[in-house]
Design a protein around this motif. Structure first.
Motif, PDB file in Angstrom:
ATOM      1  N   CYS A 205      54.693  67.232 -21.368  1.00  0.00           N
ATOM      2  CA  CYS A 205      55.814  67.940 -22.296  1.00  0.00           C
ATOM      3  C   CYS A 205      55.975  67.486 -23.743  1.00  0.00           C
ATOM      4  O   CYS A 205      55.599  66.194 -23.866  1.00  0.00           O
ATOM      5  CB  CYS A 205      57.013  67.536 -21.422  1.00  0.00           C
ATOM      6  N   ILE A 207      57.089  66.618 -27.361  1.00  0.00           N
ATOM      7  CA  ILE A 207      58.263  65.617 -28.297  1.00  0.00           C
ATOM      8  C   ILE A 207      58.619  66.261 -29.830  1.00  0.00           C
ATOM      9  O   ILE A 207      57.454  66.231 -30.373  1.00  0.00           O
ATOM     10  CB  ILE A 207      58.225  64.273 -28.109  1.00  0.00           C
ATOM     11  N   ARG A 208      59.894  66.729 -29.709  1.00  0.00           N
ATOM     12  CA  ARG A 208      60.034  67.233 -31.362  1.00  0.00           C
ATOM     13  C   ARG A 208      60.707  66.214 -31.944  1.00  0.00           C
ATOM     14  O   ARG A 208      61.491  65.260 -31.716  1.00  0.00           O
ATOM     15  CB  ARG A 208      61.051  68.544 -31.289  1.00  0.00           C
ATOM     16  N   VAL A 240      59.531  66.193 -18.270  1.00  0.00           N
ATOM     17  CA  VAL A 240      60.136  66.894 -19.123  1.00  0.00           C
ATOM     18  C   VAL A 240      61.460  65.816 -19.537  1.00  0.00           C
ATOM     19  O   VAL A 240      61.814  65.711 -20.718  1.00  0.00           O
ATOM     20  CB  VAL A 240      60.847  68.157 -18.503  1.00  0.00           C
ATOM     21  N   ALA A 241      62.087  65.171 -18.517  1.00  0.00           N
ATOM     22  CA  ALA A 241      63.130  64.191 -18.670  1.00  0.00           C
ATOM     23  C   ALA A 241      62.772  63.023 -19.699  1.00  0.00           C
ATOM     24  O   ALA A 241      63.365  62.573 -20.489  1.00  0.00           O
ATOM     25  CB  ALA A 241      63.910  63.728 -17.419  1.00  0.00           C
ATOM     26  N   LYS A 244      62.182  64.056 -23.344  1.00  0.00           N
ATOM     27  CA  LYS A 244      63.589  64.148 -23.894  1.00  0.00           C
ATOM     28  C   LYS A 244      64.284  62.592 -24.178  1.00  0.00           C
ATOM     29  O   LYS A 244      64.653  62.426 -25.449  1.00  0.00           O
ATOM     30  CB  LYS A 244      64.646  64.706 -22.914  1.00  0.00           C
ATOM     31  N   ALA A 245      63.905  61.886 -23.349  1.00  0.00           N
ATOM     32  CA  ALA A 245      64.298  60.410 -23.472  1.00  0.00           C
ATOM     33  C   ALA A 245      63.441  59.811 -24.662  1.00  0.00           C
ATOM     34  O   ALA A 245      64.126  58.918 -25.604  1.00  0.00           O
ATOM     35  CB  ALA A 245      64.145  59.529 -22.126  1.00  0.00           C
ATOM     36  N   GLU A 247      62.014  61.457 -27.083  1.00  0.00           N
ATOM     37  CA  GLU A 247      62.406  62.097 -28.493  1.00  0.00           C
ATOM     38  C   GLU A 247      63.912  61.400 -28.853  1.00  0.00           C
ATOM     39  O   GLU A 247      63.976  61.465 -30.127  1.00  0.00           O
ATOM     40  CB  GLU A 247      62.686  63.963 -27.787  1.00  0.00           C
ATOM     41  N   ASP A 248      64.699  61.454 -28.109  1.00  0.00           N
ATOM     42  CA  ASP A 248      65.808  60.667 -28.435  1.00  0.00           C
ATOM     43  C   ASP A 248      65.960  59.301 -29.109  1.00  0.00           C
ATOM     44  O   ASP A 248      66.351  58.824 -30.097  1.00  0.00           O
ATOM     45  CB  ASP A 248      67.016  60.435 -27.308  1.00  0.00           C
TER      46      ASP A 248
END
Length: 261
Positions: A205, A207-208, A240-241, A244-245, A247-248
């Protein structure tokens, strides 16, 4: 890479190949083939890089690898730009939750570079990617996730530029690559099976960054038996989770430093 390009670009092309084979080293013939440069040019550049300690030639195997100065420069840069410490807790948790090997890759031009790897507890663990190794986008699950998240025009231009090389070097036909990209865009994660190593499945997945650009990806790899249809659905949600983590975490990390990913 062409002879018409500057010496720095030609030297960098050799260093990138060496960085992808840092453990075993690379033969001169392989460096010539991978860089696309004439044999005399490669030989001349290698001698210059050896003089600067950026390249080392093993006298026994006659294979080339990165030199001590490359290591020293990497250590110096890591003090400012190393993000592994920020991302590792998430990567470690992903490896523990899935039981499989988790990878973190970052985009470097048209390649994905592995910067961290954490092992899970599965009795059979897959090690398809070494830390520091590089692959063209689209080959591995992480690179495919990054490619599929790029702007439509940029992604199309990449495919047009590299599909022949991907098919020749990675046995990845353009039709399969395009379908993999479309599936990743539809699913929200990339999935490859038996592409790099027979009997292996991987999920990735993207990461932006804060501007929405895909700069990295997280992925896991396991033997096919561990990632059947049911487990793939569960594992993809965890990947995916984790992305997101991470990415944050990267955005928080970037707000405290001058990091530019």
């Amino acid at each position: 890479m062409t002879e018409a390009e500057g010496p720095l670009h030609r030297a960098m092309s050799l260093l990138r190949v060496l960085a992808s084979h840092s453990r075993k080293g690379v033969a001169l013939s392989q460096l010539t083939a991978s860089s696309g440069l004439p044999h005399p040019t490669v030989h001349r550049l290698l001698n210059q890089l050896i003089d600067e300690r950026l390249v080392y030639r093993n006298p026994d195997t006659r294979r080339y690898s990165l030199g001590t100065l490359a290591f020293e420069l990497g250590v110096a840069a890591a003090q400012q730009f190393d993000i592994r410490g920020t991302c590792r807790p998430v990567l470690t948790r992903l490896a523990m939750e899935t039981g499989d090997t988790a990878y973190l890759v970052v985009r470097s031009g048209d390649e994905a570079v592995c910067i961290d790897r954490q092992e899970g507890h599965a009795p059979i663990r897959v090690m398809t990617l070494e830390v520091g190794s590089r692959r063209l986008l689209g080959v591995g699950a992480g690179g495919l996730a990054i490619l599929s998240a790029m702007q439509k025009t940029e992604c199309a231009a990449y495919v047009d530029s590299y599909h022949e090389r991907l098919e020749a070097e990675n046995k990845l036909p353009k039709t399969i690559l395009l379908k993999s990209i479309a599936d990743a865009q539809s699913n929200g994660f990339s999935l490859i099976k038996n592409r790099i190593t027979l009997g292996t499945t991987a999920i990735g997945c993207h990461i932006r960054d804060s501007l929405g650009n895909p700069i990295a990806a997280v992925s896991i790899a396991a033997i096919n038996e561990r990632l059947d249809a049911h487990n793939t659905r569960l594992a993809s949600g965890e990947v995916v989770a984790a992305a997101k983590a991470i990415e944050d975490s990267l955005r928080s990390f970037g707000s405290r430093t001058s990091l530019k990913l």
